[in-house]
Design an enzyme around this catalytic site. Structure first.
Site, mmCIF file in Angstrom:
data_model
loop_
_atom_site.group_PDB
_atom_site.id
_atom_site.type_symbol
_atom_site.label_atom_id
_atom_site.label_comp_id
_atom_site.label_asym_id
_atom_site.label_seq_id
_atom_site.Cartn_x
_atom_site.Cartn_y
_atom_site.Cartn_z
ATOM 1 N N ARG A 195 0.832 -1.212 0.000
ATOM 2 C CA ARG A 195 0.000 0.000 0.000
ATOM 3 C C ARG A 195 0.860 1.254 0.000
ATOM 4 O O ARG A 195 0.498 2.256 -0.605
ATOM 5 C CB ARG A 195 -0.940 -0.017 1.207
ATOM 6 C CG ARG A 195 -2.096 -0.935 0.951
ATOM 7 C CD ARG A 195 -2.963 -1.168 2.154
ATOM 8 N NE ARG A 195 -4.061 -2.043 1.732
ATOM 9 C CZ ARG A 195 -4.784 -2.779 2.543
ATOM 10 N NH1 ARG A 195 -4.560 -2.763 3.834
ATOM 11 N NH2 ARG A 195 -5.746 -3.544 2.065
ATOM 12 N N HIS A 239 -7.037 -0.440 -6.577
ATOM 13 C CA HIS A 239 -6.430 -1.719 -6.165
ATOM 14 C C HIS A 239 -5.754 -1.642 -4.803
ATOM 15 O O HIS A 239 -5.661 -0.593 -4.199
ATOM 16 C CB HIS A 239 -5.492 -2.275 -7.249
ATOM 17 C CG HIS A 239 -4.214 -1.512 -7.439
ATOM 18 N ND1 HIS A 239 -3.093 -2.095 -7.976
ATOM 19 C CD2 HIS A 239 -3.881 -0.236 -7.150
ATOM 20 C CE1 HIS A 239 -2.139 -1.195 -8.017
ATOM 21 N NE2 HIS A 239 -2.574 -0.072 -7.529
ATOM 22 N N GLU A 240 -5.358 -2.812 -4.314
ATOM 23 C CA GLU A 240 -4.761 -2.951 -2.965
ATOM 24 C C GLU A 240 -5.691 -2.409 -1.883
ATOM 25 O O GLU A 240 -5.264 -1.759 -0.942
ATOM 26 C CB GLU A 240 -3.392 -2.247 -2.889
ATOM 27 C CG GLU A 240 -2.352 -2.743 -3.868
ATOM 28 C CD GLU A 240 -1.841 -4.144 -3.549
ATOM 29 O OE1 GLU A 240 -2.125 -4.665 -2.454
ATOM 30 O OE2 GLU A 240 -1.177 -4.725 -4.424
ATOM 31 N N GLY A 241 -6.972 -2.697 -2.021
ATOM 32 C CA GLY A 241 -7.961 -2.163 -1.081
ATOM 33 C C GLY A 241 -8.455 -0.835 -1.603
ATOM 34 O O GLY A 241 -7.695 0.132 -1.642
ATOM 35 N N GLN A 266 -10.230 1.727 2.580
ATOM 36 C CA GLN A 266 -9.197 2.378 3.403
ATOM 37 C C GLN A 266 -9.844 3.298 4.438
ATOM 38 O O GLN A 266 -9.401 3.368 5.583
ATOM 39 C CB GLN A 266 -8.228 3.197 2.528
ATOM 40 C CG GLN A 266 -7.493 2.405 1.456
ATOM 41 C CD GLN A 266 -6.676 1.260 2.003
ATOM 42 O OE1 GLN A 266 -6.145 1.336 3.100
ATOM 43 N NE2 GLN A 266 -6.604 0.176 1.245
#
Lengths: 249, 600
Positions: free
Chosen positions: B298, B440-442, B447
């Site tokens: 992240r 992406h990546e959450g 978040q």
């Protein structure tokens, strides 16, 4: 065979240079510095000769203030074996540099000295030729190919009319042109290895060379701004302008 | 001479004036390094990024990889760039000396990645994913798996992927259907489909190592039943060489908005019931392992977003200085046109881009330093405090740069006007590439939920306490006139934040909790704006100190003045926008929460 490679610390070629307001010099305050690109080509050529087994040792020398050691380390990271820093805070001309290098050649007795043909800051294109004259070694300048043979070196030179190949008996001086090779990157492991390679420091004053400059810089100016071009309607107008405005015919 | 990817003064300022990166060299782990080696590493990164990555960024976007049913082909420049990156040793930059690595600080590796992200994010994707996957195997897998897979991944002979998402399960990984069944010999047979797997197929390396999330037959339901497997494209023989083809097949390539040079794949595992997989660590711990990696990923996403945003800023800045259009107010029609940068609104758009992207950069370097501290501080209590702060900041580091990097790219297009909307100019590609990062990546929505619902309260709010201490320490040091003035403008918002925290602490134990979670983005806006204001104060402090020393050239002085102006822009123009968010949260606004699906 030992190869000596003198390298110069010069302003990084990517930096947009500015002239100091008093026109005395280019402003180098905190500017990014690097190995002069032609010198980097010289280091690369020497390292390649070592990798081929032709050379046994590559020694890098730089002359100037303490910060020059950064460029020597870079050369060591590219594959040179050891470094020599000749420390001086004087600003030297090509002739003083060549005289100091002459002393280094006497001490180190290299079979080949490879230098950049010129530096991108002062653009003199003198040091290699002066060193050859002072040491009595033959010179092959503006090399685009270097072939070491038994007791001699064949240097292909870039000249106005094309390419000229000369054969020099060793020991000899070679200066590099841009097309000789494409220097490698300093890999991360080699950057670390370079830290452990020997780097000697000697004072320039100890070489018994007269270091007083024979050249005085009168004024440094930025090049004039380029004027925009114009389109002409036909050949007649072009000829007219060449005659009356450009005054070249 | 080409325009440098990053302004020459930017990284030295961020690393050595705003951050005190040189103090890391006193730590045992980094004691072999010196400022000289760090500079040399950054130089190599800049050269390779400039000469091998930037040169085909546009071409890789225009000519995306293709699949003929047998193999994937892409333009040859990608392989040349990948090889140059590997040969220079960047894949092993963070790794231990013993593992053939360079033990370089995360701060420096992040700075290096900045050159590659600014130059060509889609080609950079291949090595970056490989490093992340190797890191997971190195940290959690058995020694045997480490020995067989990590060394070739750190030289680039093998590349890596993260295979998490499935066609029906993206953000909700608890619902994955890929199964792994013990084969009786300690290995597993994997079966299932994965989607959007970046770098899932290509010809850049001898082997591709997929890290696959799958469920064992006896798995508990939900996220606690997910295990992690190494699934190579080619199984290794006894010598560790790629041999037999494993049962992993490329079902097809996905065609994306941006990041077109990185293959995005649909992968089928075990179509012929012969897909060998090797369990990483313990059963059912896969998601935990993956998240540890994802937290660092992240940071990479946030920084990548900052750098693509920054690239757009630099491109639009160069254009604005060059493009002649219009005249100053009052100048006659026959006077010469001026560069558009002289128009007030263009200055505003450039200043906003500068504030977003350099602010994001400072935030990411701050987080990278926390990663270094977590790994290298000698005192265990200090390490723990640092870990709490890093955990708290991670959702911000991912979400804020990715939101504002895209906004910056949007403004870059606007600065170029009609030219910006064409594919002849590079800023539209920046925007398309960067548009991935909020997703992406959450996703950024997740978040915000993670921040408000979890990280803020973790370990009794220890992260927030550390943050407040550090902020106060920094403020106490800022004696310069500009910093004093700007921090006085930030102070009322800090006061409002303290009041909001009191409200939230009360409300989160009541029925107001779901409403606040619906409004989590408001909290993210407030919290991240305050953190970024702090990051801008730190930059202003660094700039004021340099200006006070007065030892720099005119060019340098201009750079530091620019920093002060951008800090003022952020704090005077952007921070006040959070007043709306404070009001919505304090009144527990229910407009979004009470909206019904049928009312749309």
């Amino acid at each position: 065979m030992k190869i000596l490679v003198p390298v110069k610390r010069a302003i990084d070629y990517n930096v947009k240079v500015r002239v100091k307001p008093d026109n005395s010099a280019v402003d180098l305050t905190n500017a990014k510095m690097a190995i002069n690109p032609f010198c980097e080509i010289a280091v690369e050529e020497a390292v390649r000769l070592k990798e081929k087994g032709t050379a046994s040792e590559v020694v890098v020398v730089s002359i100037g203030e303490k910060a020059c050691q950064e460029q020597i380390r870079t050369a060591l990271a590219l594959g040179a074996d050891r470094g020599l820093h000749i420390e001086t805070s004087d600003s030297l001309d090509s002739l003083q540099v060549a005289k100091l290098l002459q002393k280094v050649v006497e001490e180190e007795a290299p079979q080949l000295v490879i230098l950049g043909k010129q530096s991108i800051d002062s653009d003199n294109n003198q040091t290699g030729q002066m060193l050859a004259a002072l040491t009595g070694m033959p010179q092959g300048t503006f090399a685009s190919e270097v072939q070491v043979e038994e007791g001699s070196v064949a240097v292909t030179r870039e000249i106005d009319g094309g390419l000229q190949t000369v054969k020099l008996s060793l020991p000899a001086v070679v200066t590099t042109d841009l097309r000789l090779n494409e220097p490698r990157y300093a890999s991360l492991p080699n950057i670390m290895k370079a830290k452990r390679k020997p780097l000697d420091v000697k004072a320039a004053a100890d070489y018994g060379v007269d270091l007083t400059s024979k050249v005085k810089t009168l004024k440094v100016e930025a090049p004039a701004q380029r004027q925009g071009g114009v389109k002409v309607a036909d050949v007649a107008e072009l000829v007219e302008k060449l005659k009356t405005e450009a005054k070249v015919i | 001479m080409t325009e440098p990817l990053i302004a020459p003064l930017e990284l030295p300022f961020q690393l050595f004036d705003v951050q005190d990166t040189e103090t890391l060299l006193q730590r045992q782990r980094f004691s072999e390094h010196s400022r000289e080696t760090l500079d040399a590493v950054l130089d190599t990164a800049e050269k390779i990024a400039t000469e091998h990555f930037a040169t085909h960024n546009h071409k890789a976007d225009q000519q995306e990889p293709t699949f003929d049913g047998q193999s994937v082909s892409m333009i040859p420049e990608v392989k040349a760039a990948f090889d140059a990156y590997c040969e220079a040793g960047f894949l092993a930059g963070r790794a231990d000396f013993d593992a053939g690595g360079m033990q370089l600080p995360e701060t420096i590796m992040t700075a290096c990645s900045g050159y590659f992200m600014a130059a060509n994010p889609s080609t950079a994707g291949y090595p970056f994913l490989t490093v992340a996957a190797a890191n997971v195997i190195q940290t959690f897998a058995s020694e045997t798996l480490q020995q067989r897979f990590v060394p070739p991944m750190l030289t680039g002979r093998f590349t890596g992927t993260m295979a998490l998402t499935e066609p029906h399960a993206g953000s909700s990984l608890a619902d994955i259907r890929t199964r792994a069944v013990p084969a009786g010999d300690g290995t597993y047979r994997v079966k299932g489909s994965k989607l959007y797997i970046s770098a899932g197929e290509h010809e850049l390396s001898d082997n591709i190592v997929h890290l696959v999330l799958a469920k064992l037959p006896d798995a508990p339901s939900g996220v606690k039943g997910i295990s992690l497997f190494v699934v190579p494209k080619f199984r290794l023989d006894a010598q560790g060489e790629p041999a037999e083809r494993n049962d992993v097949a490329l079902a097809g390539l996905i065609h994306k908005l941006g990041y077109r040079g990185t293959t995005s794949t649909a992968l089928s595992f075990g179509d012929n019931d012969d897909c060998h997989g090797y369990l990483v660590g313990e059963p059912h711990q896969g998601l935990r392992y993956m998240f540890q990696m994802m937290n660092e990923a992240r940071l990479g996403v946030g920084f990548g977003a900052a750098m693509i945003g920054y690239r757009g800023y630099r491109l639009s800045l160069a254009y604005a200085k060059d493009r002649l259009q219009g005249r100053p107010t009052g100048a006659g029609p026959d006077t010469p046109a001026v560069p558009i940068i002289e128009h007030g609104d263009v200055k505003r758009m450039l200043l906003a881009q500068k504030a977003y992207t350099e602010g994001a950069m400072a935030l990411c370097f701050y987080a990278a330093r926390l990663v270094d501290d977590v790994h290298s501080l000698p005192d265990s209590e200090e390490r723990e405090q640092t870990r709490e702060l890093l955990d708290l900041l991670t959702p911000v580091v991912k979400a804020w740069p990715s939101e504002f990097g895209v906004k910056a790219n949007d403004l870059a297009i606007q600065v170029l006007g009609g030219a910006g909307y064409t594919r002849e100019y590079p800023v539209e590609q920046c925007w398309r590439d960067n548009r991935l990062n909020p997703i992406h990546e959450g996703t950024n929505g997740i978040q915000a939920l993670d921040l408000l619902g979890r990280k803020l309260w973790q370990a009794n709010g220890a992260g927030l306490q550390v943050l407040q201490q550090r902020l106060q320490q920094d403020l106490a040091q800022m004696k310069g006139e500009v910093c004093q003035n700007l921090s006085a403008q930030v102070a009322p918002y800090l006061q409002q934040f303290a009041e909001l925290m009191t409200t939230l602490q009360k409300d989160l134990r009541t029925s107001a909790l779901p409403v606040h979670l619906t409004n989590a983005q408001c909290f993210m806006n407030i919290f991240s704006s305050l953190v970024v204001s702090w990051m801008w104060l730190r930059q202003a402090h660094g700039a004021e100190r340099r200006l006070a020393q007065g030892a720099d050239s005119e060019q340098h002085a201009d750079f530091y003045q620019g920093k002060l102006q951008a800090a003022a822009y952020y704090i005077e123009w952007e921070l006040p926008l959070v007043s709306r968010d404070f009001a919505l949260l304090q009144q527990t606004n229910t407009t979004c929460h009470n909206m019904k699906t049928d009312w749309f």
